[in-house]
Design an enzyme around this catalytic site. Structure first.
Site, PDB file in Angstrom:
ATOM      1  N   ASP A 478      -1.328  -1.181   9.799  1.00  8.20           N
ATOM      2  CA  ASP A 478      -1.209  -2.618   9.371  1.00  8.20           C
ATOM      3  C   ASP A 478      -0.486  -3.720   9.420  1.00  8.20           C
ATOM      4  O   ASP A 478       0.697  -3.046   8.285  1.00  8.20           O
ATOM      5  CB  ASP A 478      -2.093  -2.437   7.996  1.00  8.20           C
ATOM      6  CG  ASP A 478      -3.026  -3.586   7.501  1.00  8.20           C
ATOM      7  OD1 ASP A 478      -3.231  -4.447   8.836  1.00  8.20           O
ATOM      8  OD2 ASP A 478      -4.100  -4.030   7.162  1.00  8.20           O
ATOM      9  N   ASP A 550     -11.276  -8.192  10.852  1.00  8.84           N
ATOM     10  CA  ASP A 550     -12.250  -8.762   9.924  1.00  8.84           C
ATOM     11  C   ASP A 550     -13.059  -8.553   9.287  1.00  8.84           C
ATOM     12  O   ASP A 550     -13.793  -8.589   9.364  1.00  8.84           O
ATOM     13  CB  ASP A 550     -11.095  -9.074   8.763  1.00  8.84           C
ATOM     14  CG  ASP A 550      -9.735  -7.807   8.205  1.00  8.84           C
ATOM     15  OD1 ASP A 550     -10.099  -6.585   9.112  1.00  8.84           O
ATOM     16  OD2 ASP A 550      -8.907  -8.368   8.276  1.00  8.84           O
TER      17      ASP A 550
HETATM   18  C1  DGJ Z   1      -6.058  -6.172   6.313  1.00 12.11           C
HETATM   19  C2  DGJ Z   1      -7.340  -4.962   7.884  1.00 12.11           C
HETATM   20  O1  DGJ Z   1      -7.509  -5.651   8.505  1.00 12.11           O
HETATM   21  C3  DGJ Z   1      -8.605  -3.852   6.680  1.00 12.11           C
HETATM   22  O2  DGJ Z   1      -8.639  -3.267   7.957  1.00 12.11           O
HETATM   23  C4  DGJ Z   1      -7.987  -3.546   6.040  1.00 12.11           C
HETATM   24  O3  DGJ Z   1      -7.209  -2.216   6.810  1.00 12.11           O
HETATM   25  C5  DGJ Z   1      -6.945  -3.578   5.004  1.00 12.11           C
HETATM   26  N1  DGJ Z   1      -6.354  -4.740   5.340  1.00 12.11           N
HETATM   27  C6  DGJ Z   1      -6.714  -3.083   3.594  1.00 12.11           C
HETATM   28  O4  DGJ Z   1      -5.755  -3.875   2.752  1.00 12.11           O
END
Ligand code: DGJ
Length: 739
Positions: A478, A550
């Site tokens: 991430d 997300d």
């Molecule tokens: C952002 C990501 O897009 C989410 O899926 C998740 O992994 C969060 N970060 C976790 O902090």
């Protein structure tokens, strides 16, 4: 030097009237080259002044005699002189050039003017593809620029990059170094530009505009590809999804990037793109080289679906790590939306048991497994297992997951630290900063200077250790904030130019990913940046899928998935069924609809399975089984969008994925609302064999009857979709050639 090959497709020197085959051809007398793909031709040549010009790019031409010799255009006026009008392959700032520029160079004596002329050419092979290398040499200074053209014949795609070599003793400063400038034929008919725009939780949405005189700039200045724009363009002339002329291209780079689409009143269009020049300079030390990222572009007469099919195949065959690309992407479960930071061994085991019962194949623990990570204000940087949450380490959970027959995955965000972390307390100098300025936090995070060798070595060591000590099959990498205060005081003190960080950061990430993959060849990696903020072809050389957004609301997802489908194949696009957002979805949108949306990509589940009803769990189990039976089509088939959600303002969508030989297909169709209870018009399919008879069956509906129709009927008369009358109706059809 290009790799030389014994194959016979290159170095052909046919006569003017010979029909050209695919591959790279050289015209011996005129110093021109034709790059011929299945459906396109790209031609370039050298003028008597030794400038390298584009001669043609478009639908396939068959004869050398169709391509004019390269010559400089005459001056039009003192305001539009020859050099300003010439479609140079790699125009560098210098002389009377005022069009789209590929490079800007400052030599040690402060001369800010380049004069790159043809020096040599070579035909061979690079990474398994036919390749042409054109060497340019500055007329005075010891600077060589090698232009590389790799040709993906079957997919009508050309991959360009440029390599700068300082052959002298003094440094040379590069202030713009794009990968390529592409020229389109001048034409009277207006072109339309399609791009993808968005933001967090709303990435990759289609936008279209008429091209008029001027320059459209697409960019990221955040140090990462970003979710506000995707580095991709399509320029069409009266094309639709199924047919029409489209030029398209995408940059394979995960740092700051720029794409400039420039058109003059005379219809001349040039597209320049590469590393963004914003706050950037690269000092090319004596006897060193710098190679730009790839800029991949192509031409099709098959409309926007033609763009999709070509880029999907190119990504699968040439970009993705091949070992993993030859295997189906597993159905995953990700704990983030269920537990956020409330991660415990016991809780994850319970979720894993439920997930395995559904048929999930990969169980991923997201954020929250390392010390201090009970909220987003602490812990990033300390990549060791939290002994409070996992008193015996990850091993018991991993063993449970594996006993349940699943692979195990773990979330990391290696480029980041929280100020409240041991790593930051130990190395406050490891982040980007200017000594006299505050260090701006976003999501309470600071960004590690991954350009530093010691930071790279540290990250590689801790990640390697994590993967070696634990049986981890998959990591989700991430990256949740942009770079800011891009200073590197130690580098500046040593005389370095800290404006290089915009590139060094991405190079560092790539180096770590490459090293991890080399040490752990069975590892799969998901690229995520607050959702789909790092989903470009550069990162996909070293990762296997991306987290597209997300936002998992089906209404939003249709738009996001339509946008990203112009570039990324189904196997790459992560899509989950979740409980989010809580407002209406769980109550109002059928489980079937939510599954069908997520089944269009690499299927995952992100809901809180301990809260799902037995009925929902049973239905999820059924859809996961169906997905496994069709994922070879969804992940690797040829995708045709038949009804566009953007065109219908989100009300309708239909997509089919067809086996390359046309023997089998799946069709997803969606109707969000139907206030007048009207039947849909017949839907005409694509990609089937007209003379073949196909058995059409609705999947997941045991009472549905089968029909048998010819490919011609399915594509010409069309199909009446078995959609329910009300809102949020969807169906999934399987179409198979009769034996
Ligand atoms: C952002 C990501 O897009 C989410 O899926 C998740 O992994 C969060 N970060 C976790 O902090």
């Amino acid at each position: 030097m290009l790799e030389q090959s014994a194959t016979s497709w290159h170095q052909k020197t046919p006569g003017a009237s010979d029909i050209l085959t695919t591959g790279i051809h050289q015209q011996p007398t005129q110093r021109s080259w034709l790059l011929v793909t299945e459906n396109s031709t790209y031609a370039l040549g050298v003028t008597e002044e030794e400038y390298v010009l584009n001669l043609y790019w478009g639908a396939r031409l068959s004869f050398f005699s169709d391509i004019p010799a390269a010559s400089m255009p005459p001056d039009r006026s003192s305001q539009d002189v020859s050099l300003a009008l010439a479609p140079e392959e790699y125009p560098a700032f210098g002389g009377l050039r005022f069009g789209e520029l590929a490079a800007k160079i400052t030599f040690a004596d402060q001369t800010r003017d380049a004069d790159l002329r043809f020096h040599d050419a070579e035909i061979g092979e690079q990474d398994g593809l036919p390749a042409l290398r054109i060497l340019l040499q500055d007329a005075v200074y010891p600077l060589q620029v090698a232009l590389l053209y790799q040709v993906d014949v079957a997919n009508d795609v050309i991959i360009r990059s440029a390599c700068f070599t300082n052959q002298g003793a003094d440094p040379i400063v590069l202030e713009r170094l794009f990968s390529a400038v592409w020229h389109l034929p001048r034409q009277v008919m207006p072109r339309r530009l399609t791009t993808l725009g968005g933001h967090w939780a709303g990435e990759s949405r289609l936008q279209q505009q008429q091209v008029v005189t001027g320059t459209t700039l697409l960019e990221s200045r955040k140090g990462v590809t970003g979710s506000h724009a995707y580095p991709w363009f399509a320029l069409d002339t009266q094309a639709n999804e199924q047919q029409g002329e489209v030029y398209f291209g995408t940059l394979a780079w995960s740092g700051n990037w720029a794409l400039r689409i420039a058109t003059t009143i005379t219809g001349a269009t040039a597209i320049g793109g590469g590393i963004h020049e914003h706050d950037f300079a690269w000092t090319l030390a004596a006897q060193t080289s710098f190679t730009t990222p790839d800029f991949v572009a192509g031409f099709t007469l098959d409309g926007m679906n033609g763009v999709r099919r070509r880029l999907h195949r190119y990504v699968r065959e040439q970009v993705l790590p091949q070992k993993q690309a030859s295997q189906p992407r597993p159905v995953l479960y990700n704990s983030w939306e269920a537990t956020t930071f409330d991660v415990t061994e016991e809780g994850q085991c319970l979720l894993a048991e439920r997930a395995a019962g559904l048929g999930v194949e990969l169980f991923v623990v997201d954020d929250g497994w390392f010390p201090g990570r009970v909220h987003d204000r602490a812990g990033l940087g300390d990549w060791r297992v939290d002994p409070q949450k996992f008193p015996h380490g990850l091993r018991p959970l991993i063993e449970r997951v594996k006993t349940l027959g699943m692979q195990f995955g773990l979330w990391v965000e290696p480029e980041m630290v929280n100020a409240d972390s041991d790593l930051y307390r130990l190395h406050p100098d490891w982040i980007y900063h200017f000594p006299q300025r505050p260090r701006s936090e976003a999501r309470n995070q600071l960004v590690l200077n991954v350009g530093r060798q010691d930071v790279q070595a540290y990250l590689l060591t801790v990640l390697d250790q994590l993967l070696t000590e634990n049986a981890i099959d998959f990591i989700k990498w991430d990256m949740n904030r942009p770079l800011a205060e891009p200073g590197w005081p130690e580098y500046s003190a040593r005389g370095g130019d800290a404006r290089e960080i915009w590139v060094r950061h991405t190079q560092g990430i790539y180096a770590i990913l490459d090293a991890l993959r080399a040490r752990h060849p069975d590892l799969s990696i998901e690229s995520c940046s607050s959702g789909g903020g790092r989903a470009d072809l550069g990162v996909l050389r070293r990762t296997d899928q991306v987290w597209a957004s997300d936002n998992t609301h089906p209404d939003a997802r249709l738009f996001i998935q339509e946008g990203i489908s112009h570039i990324l194949p189904g196997r790459v696009m992560g899509a989950w069924v979740t409980d989010m957002p809580h407002d209406r979805m769980v109550n109002e949108i059928p489980v079937q609809y939510r599954f069908h949306i997520a089944m269009m990509g690499a299927l995952g589940i992100g809901g809180h399975l301990l809260h799902w009803s037995d009925e929902d769990l049973a239905e999820a189990t059924r859809w996961i089984a169906v997905y496994k039976s069709i994922r070879h089509l969804v992940q690797d088939g040829d995708q045709y969008w038949l009804l566009s959600p953007t065109a219908s303002k989100g009300d309708l969508a239909a997509v089919t994925s067809v086996a390359p030989d046309g023997s089998e297909a799946v069709l997803f169709a969606f109707r969000r609302s139907n206030p007048f209870w009207e039947p849909l018009p017949f839907l005409r399919l694509q990609g089937l064999q007209p003379a073949t008879r196909y058995r059409v069956r609705e999947l997941g509906n045991a009472s549905a009857s089968e029909i048998v129709l010819s490919g011609a009927a399915l594509m010409r008369r069309g199909l009446e979709l078995p959609l329910q009358r009300g809102s949020y109706a969807s169906c999934l059809l399987h179409i198979r050639a009769e034996a």
